[in-house]
Write an enzyme that holds these catalytic residues in place. Structure first.
Site, PDB file in Angstrom:
ATOM      1  N   HIS A 293     -74.318 174.160 -14.671  1.00 13.70           N
ATOM      2  CA  HIS A 293     -74.996 172.904 -14.293  1.00 13.70           C
ATOM      3  C   HIS A 293     -76.503 173.041 -14.075  1.00 13.70           C
ATOM      4  CE1 HIS A 293     -74.257 168.703 -12.340  1.00 13.70           C
ATOM      5  NE2 HIS A 293     -74.741 168.654 -13.572  1.00 13.70           N
TER       6      HIS A 293
ATOM      7  N   CYS B  86     -75.540 169.079  -6.528  1.00 13.71           N
ATOM      8  CA  CYS B  86     -75.227 170.332  -7.244  1.00 13.71           C
ATOM      9  C   CYS B  86     -76.422 170.972  -7.937  1.00 13.71           C
ATOM     10  CB  CYS B  86     -74.215 170.090  -8.358  1.00 13.71           C
ATOM     11  SG  CYS B  86     -72.698 169.341  -7.871  1.00 13.71           S
TER      12      CYS B  86
ATOM     13  N   ASP C 105     -67.716 174.141  -4.727  1.00 15.71           N
ATOM     14  CA  ASP C 105     -68.363 172.909  -5.169  1.00 15.71           C
ATOM     15  C   ASP C 105     -67.913 171.718  -4.313  1.00 15.71           C
ATOM     16  OD1 ASP C 105     -69.877 171.231  -6.696  1.00 15.71           O
ATOM     17  OD2 ASP C 105     -68.811 171.580  -8.575  1.00 15.71           O
TER      18      ASP C 105
END
Ligand code: NAG
Ligand code: NAG
Ligand code: NAG
Ligand code: NAG
Ligand code: NAG
Ligand code: NAG
Length: 495
Positions: A129, A73, A35
């Protein structure tokens, strides 16, 4: 007599080879996502970074030198799972905020659903997410047999809470007592899954680590690996990268101990570029997370292992995040979908031949905020950026990072956007930017003024792409989702 024995032995041998190759046609697949990891944050791009496990896999596999992702993301993860551009699914704008009642559209088929149909056991460890306001949005309803991780963008690496709510689950069950630094927790879970795995079946492990997103947190022993780094934030961030590397080493060790490593295909990719505000570094690429410049979108990435017929080199062909879905379906021996944006590049990346991908959309977002770059496409060697490219316009060297790069440190929901708007307005006045990435990979020379005809042609191509735009879902946050309503735990069931 003798001849018969030789023949029957030969038959048995051929039969055994046959069985072996059936198994090998379905390798295990481990899809590792880091990430907010920057271009310049891995040892195979920057020798100052201590990532021996990552480097060993990268150098023994194929380093992907032009593997692109979305600048944020949620859009990248949507692309990985569906093979469809976020702007065609209403998923293009920003990321999903904790109390926003939406998720990646439920009528889209996710990668693990496809791999399950092909006989894979499917597991996920780490960050989701892609929405959690109802159970149908969550991993075990979207193709994963098991899930161990968190739903939101980020959380404390030790106590697993964010904005006053615990966000950590094993399947649908809340995990309450884990206070271990998350890459260690996740590597341990991976080891457990691998050791439990029925070895006569292929395994898909989606492993999107929390590392190295902010908050900047790391046990001291990893930070201490970098005594020469001057700035506190960069030193800690670098330690976080090394902890991630150790976790990846532990996962590969576990695959080896359990006899699965030789028949495993690994992909490793960042989800977007490093975030300059939080010490991520993309030098010499321009920009960072949230920009459509290369620093936001050109991922640190490699592939390794089963199925590669050529390895130990750098592949320069174009790959986009949407391509992993059809490519991994092909790795698994299935028939990739043709009505998606992703292209099956398996033959090309396994053998090192020219990529079938010659153009792609970096990002298209019709809702303006000064936090996020807006539109860009790549056609051959050329890149067109239209409108605002995002808030980090420069080239930032590691360890010169002050933590803000001249851009205000901000919670992107509540910030005073004044400085952003000023630079945003300035670049809108600049109009289009055109770069030849073959000659100028670091985007120093805007050719727009010199090549108005090419700009016009590229704008035409961009307009064609935009015909397929589905307006962004970006509903207001809804207090119904607040963990206070669910005993202090982020919980689906409010949309
Ligand atoms: C999913 O639903 C949306 C909205 O109803 C629709 O526009 C889209 O075509 C659907 N996609 C698929 C793959 O069915
Ligand atoms: C978790 O850690 C954060 C600091 O990162 C702190 O603010 C929060 O209070 C802690 N929460 C719990 C439940 O311990
Ligand atoms: C890796 O495994 C070793 C040995 O079990 C363990 O001590 C260490 O904490 C693990 N590190 C990570 C990051 O998983
Ligand atoms: C392992 O998987 C194979 C193939 O699906 C199955 O036949 C076998 O029963 C499984 N073994 C166990 C112990 O579950
Ligand atoms: C930027 O442009 C918008 C629209 O033209 C304008 O409303 C706004 O005041 C400008 N902001 C700044 C900081 O100049
Ligand atoms: C990787 O890309 C950079 C920038 O485009 C280029 O200069 C470099 O030669 C490429 N590396 C290899 C090994 O091909």
């Amino acid at each position: 007599m003798e001849m018969t024995r030789i023949l029957s032995c030969l038959c048995i041998c051929l039969f055994l080879i046959g069985v072996g190759s059936v198994k090998e046609s379905q390798p295990n697949i481990v899809f590792i996502v880091a990430d907010d990891l920057g271009w310049n944050d891995v040892g195979f791009h920057n020798p100052d970074m201590l990532t021996p496990n990552i480097d060993k896999l990268a150098s023994g596999g194929v380093i992907l030198n032009q593997s692109y992702v979305e600048p944020l993301c949620t859009p990248s993860r949507h692309a990985f799972m569906t093979g469809i551009y976020p702007y065609k699914s209403g998923m293009q704008h920003m990321v999903i905020y904790p109390e926003q009642p939406y998720c990646s559209p439920l009528n889209l088929t996710f990668l693990p659903q496809k791999l399950k149909k092909l006989g894979y056991d499917t597991h996920m460890i780490g960050k989701w997410h892609l929405g959690m306001c109802k159970w149908e949005c969550t991993p075990t309803y979207r193709g994963f047999d098991t899930f161990y991780g968190y739903y939101q963008a980020q959380e404390d690496y030790y106590n697993k809470t964010v904005l006053g709510g615990l966000d950590f689950r094993d399947g649908k069950e809340v995990v309450r007592d884990d206070k271990t630094y998350s890459p260690i927790t996740y590597a341990k879970r991976a080891d457990w899954l691998i050791s439990q795995h029925n070895k006569s079946r292929p395994m898909f492990l989606y492993l999107p680590f929390q590392s190295v997103h902010e908050p900047i947190q790391v046990p001291k022993k990893y930070e201490d690996l970098y005594p020469n780094i001057k700035t506190d934030g960069r030193r800690k961030y670098s330690g976080m990268v090394s902890a991630l590397d150790e976790a990846i080493g532990n996962v590969t060790d576990s695959l080896k101990r359990n006899g699965m490593f030789d028949n495993t295909f690994i992909i490793f990719t960042a989800d977007n570029g490093g975030w300059p505000t939080y010490y991520g570094n993309n030098y010499p690429l321009r920009g960072g997370k949230t920009t459509v410049y290369e620093g936001g979108t050109r991922a640190s990435a490699f592939i390794y292992g089963a199925g590669l017929t050529k390895a130990g080199y750098t592949y320069n062909g174009l790959i986009h995040a949407v391509d992993w879905n059809p490519t991994l379906v092909a790795v698994a021996g299935g028939q990739p979908d043709e009505d998606i944006d992703g292209i099956n590049l398996w033959e090309e990346i396994r053998s090192g031949s020219a990529s079938k991908r010659t153009e792609f959309v970096y990002h298209i977002d019709e809702i303006f905020t000064p936090f996020e770059g807006h539109e860009a496409i790549r056609v051959g060697d050329y890149k067109l950026i239209q409108g605002y490219p995002g808030p980090y316009p420069g080239w930032y060297k590691p360890d010169e990072v002050t933590g803000d790069q001249g851009v205000e440190k901000t919670d992107y929901r509540h910030a005073s956007y004044l400085r952003f708007y000023r630079s945003a307005n300035a670049s809108i006045e600049l109009g289009a930017e055109l770069f030849n990435l073959k000659d100028d990979p670091y985007e120093h020379n805007n050719l727009a003024r010199d090549q108005p005809e090419l700009v016009k042609k590229m704008e035409g191509i961009l307009q064609e792409y935009k015909k397929h735009l589905v307006p962004a879902m970006h509903p207001p946050e809804d207090k119904k989702g607040n963990p206070k309503n669910f005993g202090g735990v982020w919980t689906p069931g409010w949309c």
